[in-house]
Design a protein around this motif. Structure first.
Motif, short mmCIF file in Angstrom:
data_model
loop_
_atom_site.label_atom_id
_atom_site.label_comp_id
_atom_site.label_asym_id
_atom_site.label_seq_id
_atom_site.Cartn_x
_atom_site.Cartn_y
_atom_site.Cartn_z
N GLY A 18 0.71 -1.23 0.12
CA GLY A 18 -0.01 -0.21 -0.02
C GLY A 18 0.94 1.15 -0.08
N ILE A 19 0.20 2.38 0.57
CA ILE A 19 0.75 3.68 0.57
C ILE A 19 2.06 3.55 1.07
N GLN A 20 2.55 2.89 1.98
CA GLN A 20 3.72 2.70 2.73
C GLN A 20 4.95 2.35 1.81
N ALA A 21 4.59 1.11 1.23
CA ALA A 21 5.67 0.37 0.17
C ALA A 21 5.59 1.62 -0.76
N ASP A 22 4.64 2.10 -1.35
CA ASP A 22 4.69 3.04 -2.70
C ASP A 22 5.57 4.28 -2.07
N ILE A 23 5.47 4.91 -0.74
CA ILE A 23 6.30 6.15 -0.36
C ILE A 23 7.94 5.56 -0.39
N LYS A 24 8.18 4.43 0.34
CA LYS A 24 9.46 3.76 0.59
C LYS A 24 10.09 3.73 -0.98
N THR A 25 9.31 3.12 -2.11
CA THR A 25 9.75 2.78 -3.29
C THR A 25 10.22 3.95 -4.30
N VAL A 26 9.04 5.23 -4.03
CA VAL A 26 9.51 6.18 -4.74
C VAL A 26 10.59 7.02 -4.09
N THR A 27 10.68 7.02 -3.00
CA THR A 27 11.70 7.77 -2.03
C THR A 27 13.17 7.09 -2.41
N ALA A 28 13.11 5.76 -2.37
CA ALA A 28 14.45 4.83 -2.53
C ALA A 28 14.93 5.12 -3.91
N LEU A 29 14.02 5.25 -4.80
CA LEU A 29 14.54 5.49 -6.25
C LEU A 29 14.92 7.07 -6.62
N GLY A 211 3.55 -6.16 -5.63
CA GLY A 211 2.68 -5.33 -6.70
C GLY A 211 2.84 -3.85 -6.77
N CYS A 212 2.62 -3.65 -5.36
CA CYS A 212 2.57 -2.30 -5.19
C CYS A 212 4.12 -1.63 -5.30
N THR A 213 5.00 -2.25 -4.91
CA THR A 213 6.32 -1.97 -5.11
C THR A 213 6.76 -1.72 -6.75
N THR A 214 6.32 -2.82 -7.53
CA THR A 214 6.88 -2.72 -8.80
C THR A 214 5.93 -1.55 -9.53
N ALA A 215 4.58 -1.53 -9.30
CA ALA A 215 3.96 -0.26 -10.01
C ALA A 215 4.56 1.13 -9.48
N SER A 216 5.22 1.25 -8.26
CA SER A 216 5.25 2.42 -7.86
C SER A 216 6.80 2.71 -8.42
N ARG A 236 11.87 -4.05 -12.02
CA ARG A 236 12.21 -5.36 -11.81
C ARG A 236 13.52 -5.59 -10.96
N ALA A 237 14.57 -5.02 -11.25
CA ALA A 237 15.75 -5.24 -10.68
C ALA A 237 15.49 -4.78 -9.10
N TYR A 238 14.90 -3.59 -9.04
CA TYR A 238 14.71 -2.77 -7.64
C TYR A 238 14.12 -4.09 -6.75
N VAL A 239 13.06 -4.75 -7.22
CA VAL A 239 12.16 -5.46 -6.41
C VAL A 239 12.79 -6.75 -6.17
N LEU A 240 13.56 -7.25 -7.23
CA LEU A 240 14.16 -8.57 -7.21
C LEU A 240 15.35 -8.30 -5.94
N GLU A 241 16.08 -7.22 -5.80
CA GLU A 241 16.93 -7.09 -4.75
C GLU A 241 16.16 -6.82 -3.32
N ALA A 242 15.17 -6.08 -3.56
CA ALA A 242 14.26 -5.97 -2.31
C ALA A 242 13.81 -7.22 -1.70
N ILE A 243 13.49 -8.18 -2.68
CA ILE A 243 13.13 -9.54 -2.09
C ILE A 243 14.02 -10.15 -1.59
#
Length: 264
Positions: A18-29, A211-216, A236-243
């Motif tokens: 959700g929103i929490q994952a979205d904010i983290k993702t956008v900020t991390a990138l 899913g949230c993370t990939t879309a964001s 995809r690379a970001y999500v793979l390393e996050a997993i």
């Protein structure tokens, strides 16, 4: 900091999606995240235990004020759980999101199995939301519902993606994580054809919020001016390393390591 992403989605009290994952993702990138929160959820790594409604007028006001003051380069939608919420967000995109690229994550079911979209709203998603999407990012169960067909292999993914493109999105990233096998296959479909992305599957329960993370992540890339293919590759690379580096929190489907790009 580059790229303003406005996220219309629900809050995850556990912080993994959700929103929490979205904010983290956008900020991390390296982007700037703003929000129009559509619902509050009480959830853990097992399931969604409760949903608190947000009045649609308040959703619209969050959207309007943010765009008027800060501006927006990309809009990402996530949990839009009711017909009235979908219709409100669509109006906001039309009224306030002109010029912004739109990434639609058609959130239907949480990782633990709880429904996050009313069963009678598929028609309004197809008729109203999908035509406004520059990129649609369904997983296979979501794509199967929207395309009204079973999806069990790559050929079926291609047929489903074509059907989804027919509803109006400019591109579809069909995520193949629900297929069996050691390799993970995602499919990007546009008017120019298909591109298959393959990678290794990581055997882990800690995939909450992928899913949230990939879309964001894709929305951030587009907001920063990246071409679609490059935005998808980076996401995809970001999500793979996050997993791969997930912290192991929780006793169910644990969260990702969204902060793996952060260095001391």
């Amino acid at each position: 900091m580059k790229g303003r992403v406005l996220i219309a989605a629900g809050s995850d009290s556990g912080g993994g999606a959700g929103i929490q994952a979205d904010i983290k993702t956008v900020t991390a990138l390296g982007g700037y995240a703003a929000t129009a929160i559509t619902a509050l959820t009480a959830q853990d790594t097992h399931t969604v235990h409760a949903i608190h409604e947000i009045p649609v007028d308040f959703i619209a006001e969050q959207f309007r004020l943010t765009v008027a003051d800060i501006g927006v380069d990309a809009i990402k939608t996530g949990m839009l759980h009711k017909r009235a919420v979908i219709e409100t967000v669509v109006r906001c995109i039309d009224d306030h999101g002109k010029g912004a690229l739109v990434v639609v994550d058609p959130v239907m079911v949480a990782k633990g199995g709880a429904r996050l979209l009313d069963a009678d709203t598929t028609d309004v998603v197809i008729a109203e939301l999908l035509p406004r999407a520059d990129v649609l990012t369904p997983n296979l169960p979501e794509a199967a519902v929207l395309a009204d067909m079973p999806i069990e292999d790559l050929d079926a993914m291609k047929r489903a993606a074509e059907r989804l493109l027919g509803f109006g999105p400019k591109a579809v990233l069909l995520k193949g994580g629900h297929l069996k096998g050691a390799r993970l296959t995602d499919l990007l479909a546009t008017a120019d054809g298909f591109e298959v992305f393959e990678g290794r599957r990581i055997d882990t329960p800690h995939t909450h919020g992928t899913g949230c993370t990939t879309a964001s992540a894709i929305a951030t890339g587009l907001a920063q001016g990246m071409p679609l293919r490059a935005a998808v590759e980076r996401a995809r690379a970001y999500v793979l390393e996050a997993i791969r580096t997930a912290p192991g929190y929780g006793s169910g489907h644990g969260p990702l390591n969204h902060a793996h790009t952060v260095r001391d």
